[in-house]
Design a protein around this motif. Sequence first.
Motif, mmCIF file in Angstrom:
data_model
loop_
_atom_site.group_PDB
_atom_site.id
_atom_site.type_symbol
_atom_site.label_atom_id
_atom_site.label_comp_id
_atom_site.label_asym_id
_atom_site.label_seq_id
_atom_site.Cartn_x
_atom_site.Cartn_y
_atom_site.Cartn_z
ATOM 1 N N HIS A 1 -1.169 9.655 3.535
ATOM 2 C CA HIS A 1 -1.311 8.220 3.818
ATOM 3 C C HIS A 1 0.041 7.507 3.757
ATOM 4 O O HIS A 1 0.265 6.559 4.503
ATOM 5 C CB HIS A 1 -2.363 7.606 2.892
ATOM 6 C CG HIS A 1 -3.721 8.181 3.155
ATOM 7 N ND1 HIS A 1 -4.360 8.035 4.370
ATOM 8 C CD2 HIS A 1 -4.528 8.974 2.407
ATOM 9 C CE1 HIS A 1 -5.510 8.691 4.344
ATOM 10 N NE2 HIS A 1 -5.629 9.278 3.173
ATOM 11 N N VAL A 2 0.916 7.996 2.886
ATOM 12 C CA VAL A 2 2.290 7.455 2.886
ATOM 13 C C VAL A 2 2.909 7.677 4.275
ATOM 14 O O VAL A 2 3.476 6.759 4.876
ATOM 15 C CB VAL A 2 3.147 8.132 1.790
ATOM 16 C CG1 VAL A 2 4.635 7.878 2.016
ATOM 17 C CG2 VAL A 2 2.728 7.640 0.412
ATOM 18 N N SER A 3 2.764 8.892 4.791
ATOM 19 C CA SER A 3 3.343 9.212 6.113
ATOM 20 C C SER A 3 2.755 8.304 7.196
ATOM 21 O O SER A 3 3.482 7.806 8.066
ATOM 22 C CB SER A 3 3.060 10.667 6.483
ATOM 23 O OG SER A 3 3.663 11.539 5.565
ATOM 24 N N HIS B 1 0.857 -1.204 0.000
ATOM 25 C CA HIS B 1 0.000 0.000 0.000
ATOM 26 C C HIS B 1 0.888 1.248 0.000
ATOM 27 O O HIS B 1 0.611 2.221 -0.708
ATOM 28 C CB HIS B 1 -0.913 0.019 1.229
ATOM 29 C CG HIS B 1 -1.924 -1.092 1.246
ATOM 30 N ND1 HIS B 1 -2.548 -1.528 2.384
ATOM 31 C CD2 HIS B 1 -2.400 -1.870 0.241
ATOM 32 C CE1 HIS B 1 -3.386 -2.508 2.091
ATOM 33 N NE2 HIS B 1 -3.306 -2.741 0.797
ATOM 34 N N HIS B 2 1.922 1.203 0.805
ATOM 35 C CA HIS B 2 2.855 2.331 0.871
ATOM 36 C C HIS B 2 3.465 2.608 -0.499
ATOM 37 O O HIS B 2 3.496 3.756 -0.968
ATOM 38 C CB HIS B 2 3.956 2.029 1.895
ATOM 39 C CG HIS B 2 5.069 3.031 1.885
ATOM 40 N ND1 HIS B 2 6.210 2.858 1.114
ATOM 41 C CD2 HIS B 2 5.207 4.218 2.505
ATOM 42 C CE1 HIS B 2 7.005 3.912 1.276
ATOM 43 N NE2 HIS B 2 6.424 4.743 2.118
ATOM 44 N N TYR B 3 3.934 1.564 -1.159
ATOM 45 C CA TYR B 3 4.583 1.759 -2.454
ATOM 46 C C TYR B 3 3.613 2.368 -3.463
ATOM 47 O O TYR B 3 3.953 3.330 -4.178
ATOM 48 C CB TYR B 3 5.131 0.422 -2.990
ATOM 49 C CG TYR B 3 5.748 0.578 -4.357
ATOM 50 C CD1 TYR B 3 6.991 1.182 -4.508
ATOM 51 C CD2 TYR B 3 5.066 0.167 -5.506
ATOM 52 C CE1 TYR B 3 7.547 1.368 -5.767
ATOM 53 C CE2 TYR B 3 5.617 0.348 -6.770
ATOM 54 C CZ TYR B 3 6.860 0.948 -6.895
ATOM 55 O OH TYR B 3 7.400 1.137 -8.139
ATOM 56 N N VAL B 4 2.397 1.840 -3.511
ATOM 57 C CA VAL B 4 1.439 2.327 -4.510
ATOM 58 C C VAL B 4 1.020 3.769 -4.190
ATOM 59 O O VAL B 4 0.907 4.600 -5.097
ATOM 60 C CB VAL B 4 0.218 1.375 -4.592
ATOM 61 C CG1 VAL B 4 -0.888 1.980 -5.450
ATOM 62 C CG2 VAL B 4 0.658 0.031 -5.160
ATOM 63 N N TRP C 1 11.704 11.922 3.585
ATOM 64 C CA TRP C 1 10.295 11.902 3.204
ATOM 65 C C TRP C 1 9.544 13.142 3.699
ATOM 66 O O TRP C 1 8.668 13.670 3.014
ATOM 67 C CB TRP C 1 9.607 10.616 3.699
ATOM 68 C CG TRP C 1 8.118 10.733 3.544
ATOM 69 C CD1 TRP C 1 7.187 10.837 4.524
ATOM 70 C CD2 TRP C 1 7.383 10.844 2.297
ATOM 71 N NE1 TRP C 1 5.928 11.002 3.989
ATOM 72 C CE2 TRP C 1 6.020 11.012 2.621
ATOM 73 C CE3 TRP C 1 7.749 10.837 0.944
ATOM 74 C CZ2 TRP C 1 5.023 11.147 1.651
ATOM 75 C CZ3 TRP C 1 6.748 10.988 -0.026
ATOM 76 C CH2 TRP C 1 5.418 11.129 0.325
ATOM 77 N N GLY C 2 9.898 13.630 4.883
ATOM 78 C CA GLY C 2 9.203 14.791 5.454
ATOM 79 C C GLY C 2 9.226 15.997 4.533
ATOM 80 O O GLY C 2 8.281 16.797 4.510
ATOM 81 N N PHE C 3 10.273 16.156 3.758
ATOM 82 C CA PHE C 3 10.362 17.256 2.786
ATOM 83 C C PHE C 3 9.221 17.152 1.775
ATOM 84 O O PHE C 3 8.492 18.113 1.529
ATOM 85 C CB PHE C 3 11.726 17.201 2.074
ATOM 86 C CG PHE C 3 11.837 18.081 0.860
ATOM 87 C CD1 PHE C 3 12.169 19.426 0.989
ATOM 88 C CD2 PHE C 3 11.613 17.566 -0.417
ATOM 89 C CE1 PHE C 3 12.271 20.245 -0.138
ATOM 90 C CE2 PHE C 3 11.718 18.375 -1.548
ATOM 91 C CZ PHE C 3 12.045 19.718 -1.409
ATOM 92 N N TYR C 4 9.062 15.951 1.207
ATOM 93 C CA TYR C 4 8.029 15.763 0.176
ATOM 94 C C TYR C 4 6.628 15.903 0.780
ATOM 95 O O TYR C 4 5.724 16.464 0.157
ATOM 96 C CB TYR C 4 8.202 14.398 -0.498
ATOM 97 C CG TYR C 4 9.560 14.262 -1.144
ATOM 98 C CD1 TYR C 4 9.807 14.817 -2.398
ATOM 99 C CD2 TYR C 4 10.615 13.623 -0.483
ATOM 100 C CE1 TYR C 4 11.060 14.720 -2.986
ATOM 101 C CE2 TYR C 4 11.869 13.527 -1.059
ATOM 102 C CZ TYR C 4 12.091 14.086 -2.311
ATOM 103 O OH TYR C 4 13.330 14.003 -2.882
ATOM 104 N N ALA C 5 6.473 15.402 2.016
ATOM 105 C CA ALA C 5 5.165 15.471 2.669
ATOM 106 C C ALA C 5 4.778 16.934 2.919
ATOM 107 O O ALA C 5 3.665 17.361 2.597
ATOM 108 C CB ALA C 5 5.186 14.677 3.978
ATOM 109 N N ASP C 6 5.698 17.709 3.476
ATOM 110 C CA ASP C 6 5.393 19.114 3.780
ATOM 111 C C ASP C 6 5.190 19.944 2.517
ATOM 112 O O ASP C 6 4.289 20.785 2.438
ATOM 113 C CB ASP C 6 6.523 19.736 4.619
ATOM 114 C CG ASP C 6 6.419 19.341 6.091
ATOM 115 O OD1 ASP C 6 5.404 18.718 6.471
ATOM 116 O OD2 ASP C 6 7.350 19.654 6.856
ATOM 117 N N MET C 7 6.037 19.719 1.535
ATOM 118 C CA MET C 7 5.904 20.493 0.290
ATOM 119 C C MET C 7 4.588 20.152 -0.416
ATOM 120 O O MET C 7 3.981 21.019 -1.059
ATOM 121 C CB MET C 7 7.086 20.203 -0.638
ATOM 122 C CG MET C 7 8.416 20.714 -0.124
ATOM 123 S SD MET C 7 8.561 22.524 -0.210
ATOM 124 C CE MET C 7 9.057 22.732 -1.927
#
Length: 468
Positions: A71-73, A34-37, A281-287
Amino acid sequence: MTATVPPLAGLCTFTEAQRTAMSVEDCVAWMKRHHYVLLRLHGIFTARITAEPLYELKTTFSLCSYLCAEHVSAIRKRVSELREPPLGLEVVPHAGLKLCADEVLAAPTTGALLLGLYEVLLPALAESLDVYVATTNLLADAPSVRVTRFCRLEVADMLAFGQQAIAATVTAAERTQLTPWLTMLQTTLNVAGGLGGRGTVSEELPSPMFTAQPYVYDAVPKRDGRFRDSYNAGVNPEAFLYDERFSPRDKVLMLYYKRLREIDVPEMMASILHETVGKPWGFYADMSRQLWDEARHAMLGEVGFVSLGLDWSQIPINFTWSLNLNTQLTPQERHAVLFFIEQGLMPKSGKRYEWEIGQQSGIPLAAVFQDFDWADEVLHAQMGRQWYVSSFGDLKPALEYGDRCWSKVLSHWRDYIDRGLTEHRNWWPEVYRQACERWGVTPDATALAFHETYADQRADLRSISASG
Ligand SMILES: [Fe+2]
Ligand SMILES: [Fe+2]
């Protein structure tokens, strides 16, 4: 009284709490799929924002980018709770899943993209999330179930939107033409043992179709037919907003325009997200959160026009900011410019001032919109400090670099005229007159005569899209 208080904290029945089909290891392996998709969906939605012309898809892709990132996070956090360091979240679970996502990313038309997203990837994800909840122990694995149910809820929202978008835009002929591709996508999932990997796995992948050539990201923003005269710089909104002669009510109209113009920010931020590799990952999540906020700000402007019964498509919505940044600067330079602009909104003369205009205008909607817009921008400035300033160690050099990058951006307003791209028409009086009609007031003669344009001097250029 015959009613009883539910057992097991209301989570499930005693039967569901006695399921033994799934170990911690099984759950982790399944959730990693699920994470990958979701990670790939996040990447696809993001990559397709800039060059997608249809405004409603541009804004929705911005939302979906953010939802998938959330949801990735959540799954990353949950997997980390299950005895999993090292997490192994960068591992591709199966080449079939990768091929499926690669193909959808490379879909050559919007129709193909919508069918791949909303008729293959997202339905397969929805099914796998459902089966996960129907299989795992609802008490022992309750934290994963919670994460999975939240995800399922928003996947359902995405699917409902997708169905309507497809019904409105994909023709029967287009669907027929894409059938072999859609069948191939289904095969990629089948050989992966289904999206969740619970079926029979095979190594025999189908031949790639759209990824026979490597995918090339399109950084040039595209707009649909309602966006006319996008090179127009015939009105300088900041000059109007900071001129004390004009009333807060009249300034609200200009604020609605400034908000709507912010659709250029997701167009630009998507390019940073797509072209920046190797950050935590936090960079992509916040941006992605910020990207969605900016698309939302554009829609606030759109609602402002609707609230006045005005057709926003009669006004040129300039796009040269995203165009020039995406084609002239590196991703890091673009981020520097974004931070430089947004940090400039923090003093009292920035977002607070715009909120005060809303407050003083007597238009409650404008006050609410600017209130939330201000809150969002404070969050963005914080995110900028975390992910951008941190690489400089200090605010001062980070701002100086942003200033230098912004000064590098060339925008040739006169050249746009010479090339027949725009006449920099002064669109303000027409729309202002219409707004006054809606308000039932006589236009203020000074406001009606306002005409200050972005000239081709650096100082003026810099205020374009300075709304962040
Ligand atoms: Fe912002
Ligand atoms: Fe914004």
